[in-house]
Design a protein around this motif. Structure first.
Motif, PDB file in Angstrom:
ATOM      1  N   UNK A  10     -11.838 -24.219  13.411  1.00 41.85           N
ATOM      2  CA  UNK A  10     -12.248 -25.536  13.901  1.00 41.85           C
ATOM      3  C   UNK A  10     -13.680 -25.425  14.432  1.00 41.85           C
ATOM      4  N   UNK A  11     -14.643 -25.280  13.532  1.00 44.31           N
ATOM      5  CA  UNK A  11     -16.011 -25.003  13.968  1.00 44.31           C
ATOM      6  C   UNK A  11     -16.787 -26.240  14.388  1.00 44.31           C
ATOM      7  N   UNK A  12     -17.763 -26.012  15.242  1.00 47.43           N
ATOM      8  CA  UNK A  12     -18.788 -27.017  15.496  1.00 47.43           C
ATOM      9  C   UNK A  12     -19.715 -27.016  14.274  1.00 47.43           C
ATOM     10  N   UNK A  13     -20.000 -28.186  13.741  1.00 52.04           N
ATOM     11  CA  UNK A  13     -20.904 -28.301  12.600  1.00 52.04           C
ATOM     12  C   UNK A  13     -22.222 -28.902  13.091  1.00 52.04           C
ATOM     13  N   UNK A  14     -23.283 -28.114  13.158  1.00 56.00           N
ATOM     14  CA  UNK A  14     -24.543 -28.621  13.720  1.00 56.00           C
ATOM     15  C   UNK A  14     -25.211 -29.648  12.815  1.00 56.00           C
ATOM     16  N   UNK A  15     -25.942 -30.548  13.447  1.00 59.48           N
ATOM     17  CA  UNK A  15     -26.706 -31.568  12.727  1.00 59.48           C
ATOM     18  C   UNK A  15     -28.186 -31.413  13.068  1.00 59.48           C
ATOM     19  N   UNK A  16     -29.059 -31.631  12.104  1.00 63.69           N
ATOM     20  CA  UNK A  16     -30.487 -31.609  12.428  1.00 63.69           C
ATOM     21  C   UNK A  16     -30.866 -32.871  13.189  1.00 63.69           C
ATOM     22  N   UNK A  17     -31.921 -32.794  13.977  1.00 62.02           N
ATOM     23  CA  UNK A  17     -32.398 -33.981  14.693  1.00 62.02           C
ATOM     24  C   UNK A  17     -33.318 -34.840  13.835  1.00 62.02           C
ATOM     25  N   UNK A  18     -33.854 -34.243  12.803  1.00 64.08           N
ATOM     26  CA  UNK A  18     -34.864 -34.921  12.003  1.00 64.08           C
ATOM     27  C   UNK A  18     -34.454 -34.938  10.539  1.00 64.08           C
ATOM     28  N   UNK A  19     -34.937 -35.928   9.819  1.00 62.96           N
ATOM     29  CA  UNK A  19     -34.632 -36.063   8.402  1.00 62.96           C
ATOM     30  C   UNK A  19     -35.925 -36.069   7.602  1.00 62.96           C
ATOM     31  N   UNK A  20     -35.988 -35.196   6.611  1.00 62.96           N
ATOM     32  CA  UNK A  20     -37.128 -35.126   5.700  1.00 62.96           C
ATOM     33  C   UNK A  20     -36.601 -35.091   4.269  1.00 62.96           C
ATOM     34  N   UNK A  21     -37.363 -35.585   3.309  1.00 60.65           N
ATOM     35  CA  UNK A  21     -36.893 -35.543   1.920  1.00 60.65           C
ATOM     36  C   UNK A  21     -36.773 -34.132   1.367  1.00 60.65           C
ATOM     37  N   UNK A  22     -37.606 -33.212   1.877  1.00 59.60           N
ATOM     38  CA  UNK A  22     -37.535 -31.816   1.454  1.00 59.60           C
ATOM     39  C   UNK A  22     -37.024 -30.947   2.579  1.00 59.60           C
ATOM     40  N   UNK A  23     -37.326 -29.678   2.506  1.00 57.42           N
ATOM     41  CA  UNK A  23     -36.874 -28.735   3.520  1.00 57.42           C
ATOM     42  C   UNK A  23     -37.685 -28.870   4.810  1.00 57.42           C
ATOM     43  N   UNK A  24     -37.033 -28.600   5.912  1.00 57.84           N
ATOM     44  CA  UNK A  24     -37.695 -28.549   7.218  1.00 57.84           C
ATOM     45  C   UNK A  24     -37.021 -27.469   8.044  1.00 57.84           C
ATOM     46  N   UNK A  25     -37.697 -27.072   9.110  1.00 56.84           N
ATOM     47  CA  UNK A  25     -37.187 -26.041  10.009  1.00 56.84           C
ATOM     48  C   UNK A  25     -37.041 -26.640  11.402  1.00 56.84           C
ATOM     49  N   UNK A  26     -35.914 -26.346  12.049  1.00 57.07           N
ATOM     50  CA  UNK A  26     -35.709 -26.769  13.428  1.00 57.07           C
ATOM     51  C   UNK A  26     -35.292 -25.551  14.249  1.00 57.07           C
ATOM     52  N   UNK A  27     -36.044 -25.282  15.303  1.00 55.73           N
ATOM     53  CA  UNK A  27     -35.716 -24.191  16.218  1.00 55.73           C
ATOM     54  C   UNK A  27     -35.067 -24.782  17.458  1.00 55.73           C
ATOM     55  N   UNK A  28     -33.778 -24.533  17.624  1.00 58.15           N
ATOM     56  CA  UNK A  28     -33.033 -25.009  18.790  1.00 58.15           C
ATOM     57  C   UNK A  28     -33.117 -23.905  19.845  1.00 58.15           C
ATOM     58  N   UNK A  29     -33.985 -24.100  20.838  1.00 53.45           N
ATOM     59  CA  UNK A  29     -34.217 -23.062  21.835  1.00 53.45           C
ATOM     60  C   UNK A  29     -33.039 -22.907  22.794  1.00 53.45           C
ATOM     61  N   UNK A  30     -32.261 -23.959  22.972  1.00 51.70           N
ATOM     62  CA  UNK A  30     -31.090 -23.869  23.840  1.00 51.70           C
ATOM     63  C   UNK A  30     -30.031 -22.970  23.221  1.00 51.70           C
ATOM     64  N   UNK A  31     -29.774 -23.164  21.965  1.00 48.08           N
ATOM     65  CA  UNK A  31     -28.761 -22.356  21.278  1.00 48.08           C
ATOM     66  C   UNK A  31     -29.307 -21.056  20.721  1.00 48.08           C
TER      67      UNK A  31
END
Length: 251
Positions: free
Chosen positions: A130-151
């Motif tokens: 029963x995992x947590x499924x993370x969601x990105x905060x931002x939407x781009x048509x191509x690839x993007x990187x998000x660094x979640x400093x809290x996690x």
């Protein structure tokens, strides 16, 4: 991280125990979790709501062996298949619990609020069902990187869905990683000797701050300001991102 030294030093790329693991039943483990819909730029951090597993709850079955670095066998293959389905950067299903599997387990534990020990015991097995499924905060048509400093994880996202989760370590309290929205400005396809250490395949997004591979990626913030990921994880990420890839850093 402060601006890097202009002098680059090339080094050889690093080369990549063994306890026997008992077999796990693998029914339903390779079923991928449904991608979550994107959240707008102003949305709250990645979702923490648990999602029910689509397969049988075999990973949480009583009496299963503890899995850790050095474990081998069908049990490890089942674990790797499940993590891959959940988009964690395992690097492949080979039945060997090596460094890449270790970092994938740690990243999963970080996202799910578990002890970050890299060991698959009862609590981690239960979370895999029963995992947590993370969601990105931002939407781009191509690839993007998000660094979640809290996690302390790095997300590779595309079109509003997380497609890969990497273990990461950002700047410690005395040298914090800056938060904000940038793009990859320049890249070096080699080791870079900076004033503060060695960076593998750095992707600079703000002054001397970069997402880069490192031989040491602790479970907590430990860098001089950059975002570290494992060396092999950076190798797998390298051909996907490029100059101009959006980079979002947040808490």
């Amino acid at each position: 991280m402060r601006p890097v030294s202009p002098h680059a030093t090339r080094h050889r790329r690093p080369a990549a125990h063994a306890a026997l693991g008992t077999a796990l039943l693998v029914a339903g483990l390779a079923v991928p979790a449904a991608p979550a819909s994107a959240a707008p730029a102003s949305a709250a951090p990645a979702s923490a709501a648990p999602v029910a597993a689509t397969g049988a709850a075999v990973l949480a079955a009583a009496g299963q062996p503890m899995l850790r670095q050095g474990s081998r066998g069908a049990a490890v293959s089942a674990l790797q298949a499940r993590l891959t389905a959940l988009r964690y950067d395992v690097g492949g299903v080979d039945g060997i619990f090596g460094p890449s599997t270790h970092h994938a387990v740690v990243a999963f534990q970080k996202v799910n609020g578990l002890v970050r020990d890299g060991i698959v015991g009862p609590r981690t097995r239960a979370a895999l069902d029963r995992p947590v499924v993370p969601k990105p905060r931002y939407t781009h048509p191509g690839y993007s990187i998000e660094a979640d400093l809290t996690r302390q994880v790095l997300y590779l996202a595309k079109r509003g869905a997380v497609v890969r989760v990497l273990d990461a370590s950002s700047g410690k309290a005395s040298t914090p990683t800056p938060t904000g929205d940038w793009t990859v400005q320049r890249r070096i396809d080699d080791w870079r000797q900076s004033d503060l250490g060695l960076l593998w395949r750095p992707n600079y997004f703000h002054r001397g701050y970069a997402v880069h591979g490192a031989t040491s990626v602790p479970t907590y913030p430990a860098s001089h300001g950059c975002v570290r990921v494992p060396v092999r994880a950076m190798d797998r990420l390298w051909t996907t991102i490029r100059v101009g890839t959006p980079v979002h850093v947040y808490r």
